[in-house]
Structures are given as C-alpha cells and as structure tokens.
Design an enzyme around this catalytic site. Structure first.
Site, PDB file in Angstrom:
ATOM      1  N   HIS A   1       6.140  -3.512  -2.823  1.00 53.98           N
ATOM      2  CA  HIS A   1       5.702  -2.484  -3.779  1.00 53.98           C
ATOM      3  C   HIS A   1       6.024  -2.930  -5.214  1.00 53.98           C
ATOM      4  CE1 HIS A   1       6.741   0.503  -0.327  1.00 53.98           C
ATOM      5  NE2 HIS A   1       5.428   0.469  -0.398  1.00 53.98           N
TER       6      HIS A   1
ATOM      7  N   LYS B   1       5.234  15.112   8.456  1.00 54.26           N
ATOM      8  CA  LYS B   1       5.938  13.869   8.798  1.00 54.26           C
ATOM      9  C   LYS B   1       7.198  13.758   7.950  1.00 54.26           C
ATOM     10  CE  LYS B   1       4.868   9.149   8.621  1.00 54.26           C
ATOM     11  NZ  LYS B   1       3.935   8.252   7.958  1.00 54.26           N
TER      12      LYS B   1
ATOM     13  N   ARG C   1      -2.254  -6.180   2.179  1.00 56.71           N
ATOM     14  CA  ARG C   1      -1.503  -7.242   2.846  1.00 56.71           C
ATOM     15  C   ARG C   1      -2.373  -7.986   3.845  1.00 56.71           C
ATOM     16  NH1 ARG C   1       3.048  -2.901   4.155  1.00 56.71           N
ATOM     17  NH2 ARG C   1       1.126  -1.726   4.147  1.00 56.71           N
TER      18      ARG C   1
ATOM     19  N   SER D   1       7.724  -0.833   4.672  1.00 59.06           N
ATOM     20  CA  SER D   1       8.860   0.093   4.682  1.00 59.06           C
ATOM     21  C   SER D   1       9.333   0.384   6.098  1.00 59.06           C
ATOM     22  CB  SER D   1       8.483   1.402   3.987  1.00 59.06           C
ATOM     23  OG  SER D   1       8.189   1.159   2.639  1.00 59.06           O
TER      24      SER D   1
HETATM   25  P1  ADP Z   1       4.282   1.054   3.641  1.00 59.78           P
HETATM   26  O1  ADP Z   1       2.901   0.665   4.121  1.00 59.78           O
HETATM   27  O2  ADP Z   1       5.197  -0.101   3.422  1.00 59.78           O
HETATM   28  O3  ADP Z   1       4.909   2.200   4.374  1.00 59.78           O
HETATM   29  P2  ADP Z   1       3.429   2.825   1.547  1.00 59.78           P
HETATM   30  O4  ADP Z   1       2.801   3.789   2.479  1.00 59.78           O
HETATM   31  O5  ADP Z   1       4.487   3.354   0.664  1.00 59.78           O
HETATM   32  O6  ADP Z   1       4.081   1.564   2.197  1.00 59.78           O
HETATM   33  O7  ADP Z   1       2.272   2.083   0.762  1.00 59.78           O
HETATM   34  C1  ADP Z   1       1.961   2.224  -0.584  1.00 59.78           C
HETATM   35  C2  ADP Z   1       1.074   1.078  -1.018  1.00 59.78           C
HETATM   36  O8  ADP Z   1       1.866  -0.099  -1.112  1.00 59.78           O
HETATM   37  C3  ADP Z   1      -0.070   0.714  -0.085  1.00 59.78           C
HETATM   38  O9  ADP Z   1      -1.204   0.373  -0.850  1.00 59.78           O
HETATM   39  C4  ADP Z   1       0.420  -0.507   0.639  1.00 59.78           C
HETATM   40  O10 ADP Z   1      -0.654  -1.340   1.033  1.00 59.78           O
HETATM   41  C5  ADP Z   1       1.227  -1.152  -0.463  1.00 59.78           C
HETATM   42  N1  ADP Z   1       2.228  -2.063   0.078  1.00 59.78           N
HETATM   43  C6  ADP Z   1       3.213  -1.769   0.919  1.00 59.78           C
HETATM   44  N2  ADP Z   1       3.944  -2.876   1.215  1.00 59.78           N
HETATM   45  C7  ADP Z   1       3.360  -3.896   0.518  1.00 59.78           C
HETATM   46  C8  ADP Z   1       3.610  -5.310   0.426  1.00 59.78           C
HETATM   47  N3  ADP Z   1       4.591  -5.884   1.108  1.00 59.78           N
HETATM   48  N4  ADP Z   1       2.802  -6.041  -0.372  1.00 59.78           N
HETATM   49  C9  ADP Z   1       1.793  -5.447  -1.037  1.00 59.78           C
HETATM   50  N5  ADP Z   1       1.491  -4.140  -0.979  1.00 59.78           N
HETATM   51  C10 ADP Z   1       2.260  -3.370  -0.210  1.00 59.78           C
END
Ligand code: ADP
Length: 153
Positions: A18, A42, A91, A129
């Site tokens: 992130h 959730k 990703r 995450s």
């Molecule tokens: P996660 O998928 O890790 O639970 P979130 O739901 O908080 O994360 O996702 C928020 C945004 O961050 C999404 O667009 C997701 O694709 C992006 N994201 C999460 N992890 C990464 C990463 N390692 N590299 C690039 N983008 C990421």
C-alpha cells in the site's frame, strides 16, 4: 480544479505494498485520501483507531496525504469528498479481474470518476494484509511486510 484521489481499502493493516502505491502516486494528484472502508458485516482484525494511527504515522511527512474512514459506497464517498479519482493497486491477474468489475461498475454509477491503477513493484506482489495477519497471528515477524516504524500490538 484540485486533483483529489481516494485510495479505498481495508488497510488491516497497512502494508509496504500500500505504502509503495501511495508514494508512487504522489506526483499524480494534489491530494490523496486514504479511506478505510468499514464493512458492517465483516469485522476487521485490527482496531480502526490503530489502522488510522499507523497510516498517519507512515505519511506524517506528506501533508497532501490524509486518512479517513467511510461506510457505504466508494462512489458516494468520493462525491462527498469532491474526489474525481479512485486509486487502486494491481498485483496479479486475479486483482485485475476483481478491479475491472468494480471499476466498470463505479464508472456506471458515476461517469465523472476515473479509477487509476498502478502496477505493484515486483518485490511487493506477494504482500497482502491477510497474509500479514496470518503471520502475525502465529507469532511470525511481520516487520518486513509493513512500513518501517509501525509497531503492531
Ligand atoms: P488487501 O488486498 O491487502 O487486503 P486492501 O483491501 O486494503 O488490501 O486493498 C486496497 C488496495 O491496495 C487495492 O487496490 C489493492 O490491490 C492494493 N494493494 C494491496 N496490497 C498491495 C500490494 N502488495 N501491492 C500493490 N497494491 C496493493
């Protein structure tokens, strides 16, 4: 007009993935709102107040980045905040398929919104995450997955 982007997610917790997306998007926008979506159905693993605190800590040196939380539709939140961009990270192909649907639906709901995708930096592709939570729950060292200086409880 201010180029304001919303980066929505659960950030449960914020990861280096992130952080990387946000830092790389700084030149694209005047303001970035990291918006923690609250899903009533959730329960999150980490407290909302902690998730906010960690993000504030990571971006303390960047006045153009702020943190907020919201319930309901991302498009409604963007409207409320007068944001015209949604920022997302990609990703994998699975991310693409998921994001394509949401992005296209959001565009139908509000044609003035553009979703901007940044490809993940290869080193961060495997970080998400939920993996961080799993490692943490089992007592593993998660420090290499989360931004520097963040101390999980
Ligand atoms: P996660 O998928 O890790 O639970 P979130 O739901 O908080 O994360 O996702 C928020 C945004 O961050 C999404 O667009 C997701 O694709 C992006 N994201 C999460 N992890 C990464 C990463 N390692 N590299 C690039 N983008 C990421």
């Amino acid at each position: 007009m201010i180029r304001r982007a919303v980066f929505p997610g659960s950030f449960d917790p914020i990861t280096r993935g992130h952080e990387n997306i946000i830092l790389r998007s700084l030149p694209l926008f005047d303001e970035i709102i990291i918006a923690i979506g609250i899903n009533m159905e959730k329960k999150s693993f980490f407290e909302l107040s902690d998730r906010i605190k960690w993000i504030e800590q990571v971006f303390a040196a960047y006045p153009q980045v702020r943190v907020d939380s919201f319930t309901g539709l991302t498009v409604d939140y963007c409207k409320k905040m007068d944001a015209t961009f949604i920022l997302r990270g990609l990703r994998t192909a699975a991310d693409f398929e998921f994001e394509r649907t949401i992005g296209q639906i959001n565009k139908k709901l509000n044609s003035g919104l553009e979703t901007i995708f940044l490809l993940t930096t290869p080193d961060f592709t495997s970080i998400n995450s939920s993996i961080v939570r799993d490692v943490y729950k089992h007592g593993g060292d998660v420090s290499i997955f989360i931004p520097e200086g963040i101390k999980l409880p």
